[in-house]
Design a protein around this motif. Structure first.
Motif, mmCIF file in Angstrom:
data_model
loop_
_atom_site.group_PDB
_atom_site.id
_atom_site.type_symbol
_atom_site.label_atom_id
_atom_site.label_comp_id
_atom_site.label_asym_id
_atom_site.label_seq_id
_atom_site.Cartn_x
_atom_site.Cartn_y
_atom_site.Cartn_z
ATOM 1 N N MET A 34 -6.937 0.597 11.448
ATOM 2 C CA MET A 34 -6.330 -0.467 10.652
ATOM 3 C C MET A 34 -6.524 -0.268 9.141
ATOM 4 N N PRO A 35 -7.743 -0.070 8.640
ATOM 5 C CA PRO A 35 -7.857 0.218 7.197
ATOM 6 C C PRO A 35 -7.172 1.524 6.814
ATOM 7 N N HIS A 36 -7.159 2.482 7.726
ATOM 8 C CA HIS A 36 -6.470 3.752 7.491
ATOM 9 C C HIS A 36 -4.966 3.521 7.324
ATOM 10 N N PHE A 37 -4.362 2.773 8.250
ATOM 11 C CA PHE A 37 -2.931 2.465 8.176
ATOM 12 C C PHE A 37 -2.595 1.643 6.939
ATOM 13 N N ILE A 38 -3.395 0.613 6.673
ATOM 14 C CA ILE A 38 -3.108 -0.290 5.552
ATOM 15 C C ILE A 38 -3.197 0.463 4.230
ATOM 16 N N ALA A 39 -4.161 1.368 4.117
ATOM 17 C CA ALA A 39 -4.281 2.160 2.893
ATOM 18 C C ALA A 39 -3.012 2.984 2.660
ATOM 19 N N ILE A 40 -2.491 3.604 3.733
ATOM 20 C CA ILE A 40 -1.243 4.359 3.608
ATOM 21 C C ILE A 40 -0.109 3.440 3.171
ATOM 22 N N ALA A 41 -0.032 2.270 3.793
ATOM 23 C CA ALA A 41 1.042 1.326 3.472
ATOM 24 C C ALA A 41 0.958 0.829 2.038
ATOM 25 N N LEU A 42 -0.236 0.799 1.475
ATOM 26 C CA LEU A 42 -0.401 0.346 0.087
ATOM 27 C C LEU A 42 0.089 1.394 -0.908
ATOM 28 N N PHE A 43 -0.305 2.668 -0.709
ATOM 29 C CA PHE A 43 0.110 3.646 -1.726
ATOM 30 C C PHE A 43 1.499 4.234 -1.444
ATOM 31 N N ARG A 44 2.044 3.952 -0.270
ATOM 32 C CA ARG A 44 3.428 4.351 0.013
ATOM 33 C C ARG A 44 4.334 3.128 0.177
ATOM 34 N N LYS A 45 3.997 2.064 -0.486
ATOM 35 C CA LYS A 45 4.709 0.796 -0.340
ATOM 36 C C LYS A 45 6.195 0.930 -0.644
ATOM 37 N N ASP A 46 6.530 1.616 -1.708
ATOM 38 C CA ASP A 46 7.935 1.761 -2.101
ATOM 39 C C ASP A 46 8.721 2.553 -1.055
ATOM 40 N N ILE A 87 1.939 -4.708 6.134
ATOM 41 C CA ILE A 87 1.213 -5.878 5.639
ATOM 42 C C ILE A 87 1.424 -6.068 4.139
ATOM 43 N N PRO A 88 1.315 -5.015 3.308
ATOM 44 C CA PRO A 88 1.565 -5.221 1.875
ATOM 45 C C PRO A 88 2.972 -5.726 1.573
ATOM 46 N N LEU A 89 3.972 -5.248 2.322
ATOM 47 C CA LEU A 89 5.346 -5.683 2.070
ATOM 48 C C LEU A 89 5.577 -7.116 2.531
ATOM 49 N N GLU A 90 4.998 -7.499 3.660
ATOM 50 C CA GLU A 90 5.229 -8.828 4.209
ATOM 51 C C GLU A 90 4.329 -9.889 3.579
ATOM 52 N N ARG A 91 3.099 -9.509 3.244
ATOM 53 C CA ARG A 91 2.119 -10.511 2.798
ATOM 54 C C ARG A 91 1.535 -10.229 1.428
ATOM 55 N N GLY A 92 1.860 -9.093 0.858
ATOM 56 C CA GLY A 92 1.373 -8.769 -0.476
ATOM 57 C C GLY A 92 0.176 -7.827 -0.468
ATOM 58 N N ASP A 93 -0.040 -7.172 -1.599
ATOM 59 C CA ASP A 93 -1.131 -6.216 -1.725
ATOM 60 C C ASP A 93 -2.491 -6.874 -1.553
ATOM 61 N N GLU A 94 -2.636 -8.103 -2.045
ATOM 62 C CA GLU A 94 -3.933 -8.788 -1.950
ATOM 63 C C GLU A 94 -4.333 -8.995 -0.494
ATOM 64 N N SER A 95 -3.363 -9.374 0.328
ATOM 65 C CA SER A 95 -3.630 -9.538 1.751
ATOM 66 C C SER A 95 -3.984 -8.198 2.386
ATOM 67 N N GLY A 96 -3.309 -7.145 1.968
ATOM 68 C CA GLY A 96 -3.614 -5.817 2.485
ATOM 69 C C GLY A 96 -5.036 -5.410 2.172
ATOM 70 N N ARG A 97 -5.459 -5.609 0.919
ATOM 71 C CA ARG A 97 -6.830 -5.252 0.541
ATOM 72 C C ARG A 97 -7.847 -6.114 1.294
ATOM 73 N N ALA A 98 -7.532 -7.388 1.486
ATOM 74 C CA ALA A 98 -8.439 -8.285 2.205
ATOM 75 C C ALA A 98 -8.595 -7.843 3.660
ATOM 76 N N GLN A 99 -7.490 -7.432 4.274
ATOM 77 C CA GLN A 99 -7.564 -7.018 5.673
ATOM 78 C C GLN A 99 -8.288 -5.682 5.839
ATOM 79 N N VAL A 100 -8.211 -4.835 4.838
ATOM 80 C CA VAL A 100 -9.015 -3.611 4.871
ATOM 81 C C VAL A 100 -10.490 -3.971 5.006
ATOM 82 N N VAL A 101 -10.931 -4.932 4.189
ATOM 83 C CA VAL A 101 -12.335 -5.352 4.212
ATOM 84 C C VAL A 101 -12.687 -5.999 5.550
ATOM 85 N N LEU A 102 -11.821 -6.866 6.057
ATOM 86 C CA LEU A 102 -12.097 -7.564 7.314
ATOM 87 C C LEU A 102 -12.253 -6.587 8.479
#
Length: 294
Positions: A181-193, A203-218
């Motif tokens: 999950m943090p592995h996937f979310i990290a990819i989705a963050l830097f390849r968002k465009d 997650i970054p596209l649907e809920r925003g980068d802040e939610s993506g970073r929060a879910q990485v931590v969770l």
């Protein structure tokens, strides 16, 4: 080299690329890790057949994925040069290649290992192709679905030796599931465009980068204690425990740093790279500090 030989070489190279060798190699490492950690005796020949069959099953799933996503792959820099979006291969060739790999690999899993491992391989293949792949264009929840087939290889390695799903196999499955999950979310963050251009949800596209970073931590908060299970189950020793704590706290610290500092793509890429180092290190130390049983 003749033109015909060059053409055959190019075709073979393109067919191999459909299996996504780098991704498949990571899967094989975790499958071999599960096999090595499991208690019991497994002959080298059966181990080799099981790993080759696992590679074929994973390769088939990736070939089907390339076939399904051949249109959206045109919009992503890392995928647009694949054989199908680049127009070097007829889609039917990729489809038949995937079918052929699956037809050979799944029975080989049953013969090389056992029926349970073959069934798990079939579940991994079907869930990746029929659930995860089509869901990627519909919902970010596809990440959770995709983490299931991604977490099955170490469990398959375990069941190949033990013939059953028990606490040790579940621990390896859970570690892989949470790590993805943090592995996937990290990819989705830097390849968002690129995800947006390809019409893929994240997650970054649907809920925003802040939610993506929060879910990485969770997910990292859940992952770190889960990695202690092999020690608690007496599968691995104290060196593994120390490595799991150090690597895990480093991963969690990196995630928390990005969350609290509201960091962007460079941090996401660093997190992605660290996730690969983390998983490799964790499984390597686990194998080196294995406690023999049975």
């Amino acid at each position: 080299m003749s033109a015909r030989a060059l053409s055959q070489s190019s075709t073979a190279s393109d067919l191999i690329s459909l299996t996504k060798p780098r991704l498949s190699s990571l899967v094989l490492i975790t499958a071999a890790g599960g096999m090595f950690m499991a208690p019991g005796h497994f002959t080298p020949v059966r181990a080799l057949v099981t790993l080759l069959a696992t590679a074929g099953t994973v390769g088939a799933a990736n070939a089907f994925n390339c076939y399904w996503e051949r249109h959206s792959d045109q919009f992503m820099a890392r995928t647009r040069n694949r054989p199908l979006p680049a127009g070097r291969m007829d889609p039917s060739t990729a489809l038949w290649f995937g079918l052929s790999l699956a037809a050979v690999s799944l029975p080989a899993l049953v013969m090389g290992a056992n029926l349970l491992t073959g069934v798990l391989g079939l579940i991994a293949l079907l869930s990746y192709v029929l659930a995860y792949t089509p869901l990627k264009a519909r919902t970010s929840a596809a990440m959770l679905v995709g983490a299931i087939p991604g977490a099955l290889p170490p469990l398959m390695g375990w069941t190949a030796v033990t013939g059953q799903v028990d606490a040790g196999g579940f621990a390896l499955f859970a570690i892989m599931f949470l790590w993805q999950m943090p592995h996937f979310i990290a990819i989705a963050l830097f390849r968002k465009d690129e995800y947006a251009a390809a019409g893929l949800k994240s997650i970054p596209l649907e809920r925003g980068d802040e939610s993506g970073r929060a879910q990485v931590v969770l997910y990292l908060v859940a992952l770190v204690p889960m990695t202690l299970l092999p020690f608690q189950l007496h599968i691995a020793g104290t060196w593994y425990l120390a490595a799991a704590v150090v690597l895990g706290l480093g991963f969690l610290g990196l995630g928390a740093w990005g969350f609290f500092k509201h960091l962007g793509k460079p941090w996401a890429r660093q997190t992605f790279v660290y996730s690969l180092v983390y998983l490799t290190g964790l499984f390597a130390v686990m194998a080196l500090d294995r406690i023999p049983r049975g």
